[in-house]
Design an enzyme around this catalytic site. Sequence first.
Site, PDB file in Angstrom:
ATOM      1  N   HIS A  82      -3.146 -45.391 -53.467  1.00 14.35           N
ATOM      2  CA  HIS A  82      -3.658 -46.389 -52.524  1.00 14.35           C
ATOM      3  C   HIS A  82      -3.683 -47.742 -53.217  1.00 14.35           C
ATOM      4  O   HIS A  82      -3.972 -47.836 -54.406  1.00 14.35           O
ATOM      5  CB  HIS A  82      -5.067 -46.015 -52.063  1.00 14.35           C
ATOM      6  CG  HIS A  82      -5.403 -46.526 -50.700  1.00 14.35           C
ATOM      7  ND1 HIS A  82      -5.224 -45.791 -49.560  1.00 14.35           N
ATOM      8  CD2 HIS A  82      -5.885 -47.727 -50.298  1.00 14.35           C
ATOM      9  CE1 HIS A  82      -5.602 -46.503 -48.508  1.00 14.35           C
ATOM     10  NE2 HIS A  82      -6.004 -47.681 -48.927  1.00 14.35           N
ATOM     11  N   ASP A 161     -14.831 -45.854 -41.350  1.00 18.54           N
ATOM     12  CA  ASP A 161     -14.008 -46.837 -42.061  1.00 18.54           C
ATOM     13  C   ASP A 161     -13.049 -47.522 -41.105  1.00 18.54           C
ATOM     14  O   ASP A 161     -12.831 -48.730 -41.186  1.00 18.54           O
ATOM     15  CB  ASP A 161     -13.225 -46.193 -43.212  1.00 18.54           C
ATOM     16  CG  ASP A 161     -12.283 -47.210 -43.840  1.00 18.54           C
ATOM     17  OD1 ASP A 161     -12.785 -48.256 -44.309  1.00 18.54           O
ATOM     18  OD2 ASP A 161     -11.062 -47.022 -43.819  1.00 18.54           O
ATOM     19  N   ARG A 168     -14.062 -55.968 -40.444  1.00 19.49           N
ATOM     20  CA  ARG A 168     -13.970 -56.834 -41.644  1.00 19.49           C
ATOM     21  C   ARG A 168     -12.786 -57.777 -41.526  1.00 19.49           C
ATOM     22  O   ARG A 168     -12.857 -58.942 -41.937  1.00 19.49           O
ATOM     23  CB  ARG A 168     -13.786 -55.965 -42.906  1.00 19.49           C
ATOM     24  CG  ARG A 168     -15.052 -55.315 -43.394  1.00 19.49           C
ATOM     25  CD  ARG A 168     -14.728 -54.290 -44.468  1.00 19.49           C
ATOM     26  NE  ARG A 168     -14.043 -54.842 -45.600  1.00 19.49           N
ATOM     27  CZ  ARG A 168     -13.162 -54.174 -46.360  1.00 19.49           C
ATOM     28  NH1 ARG A 168     -12.864 -52.921 -46.097  1.00 19.49           N
ATOM     29  NH2 ARG A 168     -12.599 -54.761 -47.373  1.00 19.49           N
ATOM     30  N   SER A 183     -14.398 -48.249 -48.590  1.00 18.52           N
ATOM     31  CA  SER A 183     -13.339 -48.048 -47.598  1.00 18.52           C
ATOM     32  C   SER A 183     -12.275 -47.097 -48.140  1.00 18.52           C
ATOM     33  O   SER A 183     -11.899 -46.110 -47.493  1.00 18.52           O
ATOM     34  CB  SER A 183     -12.727 -49.419 -47.255  1.00 18.52           C
ATOM     35  OG  SER A 183     -11.492 -49.281 -46.617  1.00 18.52           O
ATOM     36  N   LYS A 187     -12.052 -42.537 -47.515  1.00 17.94           N
ATOM     37  CA  LYS A 187     -10.865 -41.893 -46.913  1.00 17.94           C
ATOM     38  C   LYS A 187     -10.338 -40.794 -47.840  1.00 17.94           C
ATOM     39  O   LYS A 187      -9.929 -39.735 -47.391  1.00 17.94           O
ATOM     40  CB  LYS A 187      -9.752 -42.921 -46.694  1.00 17.94           C
ATOM     41  CG  LYS A 187     -10.020 -43.851 -45.513  1.00 17.94           C
ATOM     42  CD  LYS A 187      -8.867 -44.797 -45.270  1.00 17.94           C
ATOM     43  CE  LYS A 187      -8.856 -45.939 -46.244  1.00 17.94           C
ATOM     44  NZ  LYS A 187      -8.855 -47.276 -45.695  1.00 17.94           N
TER      45      LYS A 187
HETATM   46  N1  URA Z   1      -7.323 -50.772 -48.434  1.00 17.24           N
HETATM   47  C1  URA Z   1      -8.317 -50.134 -47.773  1.00 17.24           C
HETATM   48  O1  URA Z   1      -8.148 -49.027 -47.289  1.00 17.24           O
HETATM   49  N2  URA Z   1      -9.493 -50.764 -47.654  1.00 17.24           N
HETATM   50  C2  URA Z   1      -9.742 -51.985 -48.174  1.00 17.24           C
HETATM   51  O2  URA Z   1     -10.823 -52.481 -48.032  1.00 17.24           O
HETATM   52  C3  URA Z   1      -8.689 -52.636 -48.868  1.00 17.24           C
HETATM   53  C4  URA Z   1      -7.484 -52.003 -48.977  1.00 17.24           C
END
Ligand code: URA
Length: 434
Positions: A82, A161, A168, A183, A187
Amino acid sequence: MDIREVISKKREDKELTKNEIDYFVREYTNGNIPDYQAAALIMAICIRGMTAEEIKNLTLAMAESGEKLNLSAIGNKVVDKHSTGGVGDKITIVLMPIIAALGIPVAKMSGRGLGFTGGTVDKLESIPGYKTNIPVEEFIENVNNVGISLIGQTANIAPADKKIYALRDAINCTKSIPLIASSIMSKKIALGANKLVLDITVGSGAFMKTKQEATNLAKCMKKLGELAEIETVCVLTNMNEPVGYNIGNTLEIIEAVECLKNNMPDDVREIVYNLGAQMIKLAGRGDDINQNILMIEETLQSGKAYQKFLELVTNQGGDISYLGDTQKLGKAKYVIPVLASEDGIIEHIDAEMCGSISVYVGAGRVKKEDKIDSLAGIVLNKKSGDTVKVGEPLAYVHTNDETKAKGAVENLKNAFKITNKKVKKQNIILGIIK
Ligand code: URA
């Protein structure tokens, strides 16, 4: 409990209890707290920050807000990746088919554009037919069938999220260590990932502008990883200028296709190789990073990585004829050059400005419900270190909105800093935190 009291408490910089955080996450997800009250609390968190205990409680509450999977059902070496976000960041689309081509299962849930940064899901949706919103069962089935699935946030995995992320984006609360860490890690916890490589971007095109901020974010996420027994490696990467040349959804798919055919800009290659080598190591397929990079090179040179990408797209309902001939994906109505007004060497290209201009011309959202223009964006013609002559194009603005085109071209010119001195090449990999 009264949400107004929770907002006041955070506004006054007091620590929220687990009960208060659970209440907010549960009731906002259920629709009982409206966007305007959630926005007030998120803004207060963004300004005041959170203690380690609050971040842990927020992450766990978000992870528990929907269904939880256990990816170890697919195999015990499922490695996820990620990014904390960037401009021109098509790394997931290039890297994940490479990893899958090596026989390492890829089950990845990505996000949409956030602030001035782009999102993998918006990019994938610019491939006609590609479905990012599929049921969890189909997601797992796809991984079992072709070894890879890249999807968006399904309604059931960490739905809190999904809502907070979109909020956001609309209220400019993107740059916040507690909000980014919770966030991403909520996940991963909900998906049941057991190994994770995080691309922590640093610089003008990232939310973390300095290496120190990025290190703090990395440490925070590693701690959450430990708590959830997710082995996590953080790679700090340079996001001072956009990654590669193309910024915008269709434009990045076009560049990603070229990358998968092994025509990669140097910065993309360095990030893909380094993140990939760490993923291969976590998957237990090789401890030697240089050997792992050779494995990545082989999948690119042999065409196996590109082939895997085609399998992925077909399996998700996408039409691969658009990838075979990317011109079929179309072009924005206005493609306008940004011309250099002096001779010299490009010293710097401000990635945040590029990202914001790209959003402005249609590639991102200003309001939650905005539709993006998949053809909009920017194509750079020069990167730092390149020489330029007066009148040469520095970049091209792609847009379907004539009224925005002129202002975008003028602003984009200011993103380029030109010098007559020698320009030192910047490091792309800024550190690895294991
Ligand atoms: N990726 C995400 O899933 N969340 C964030 O806040 C920033 C990047």
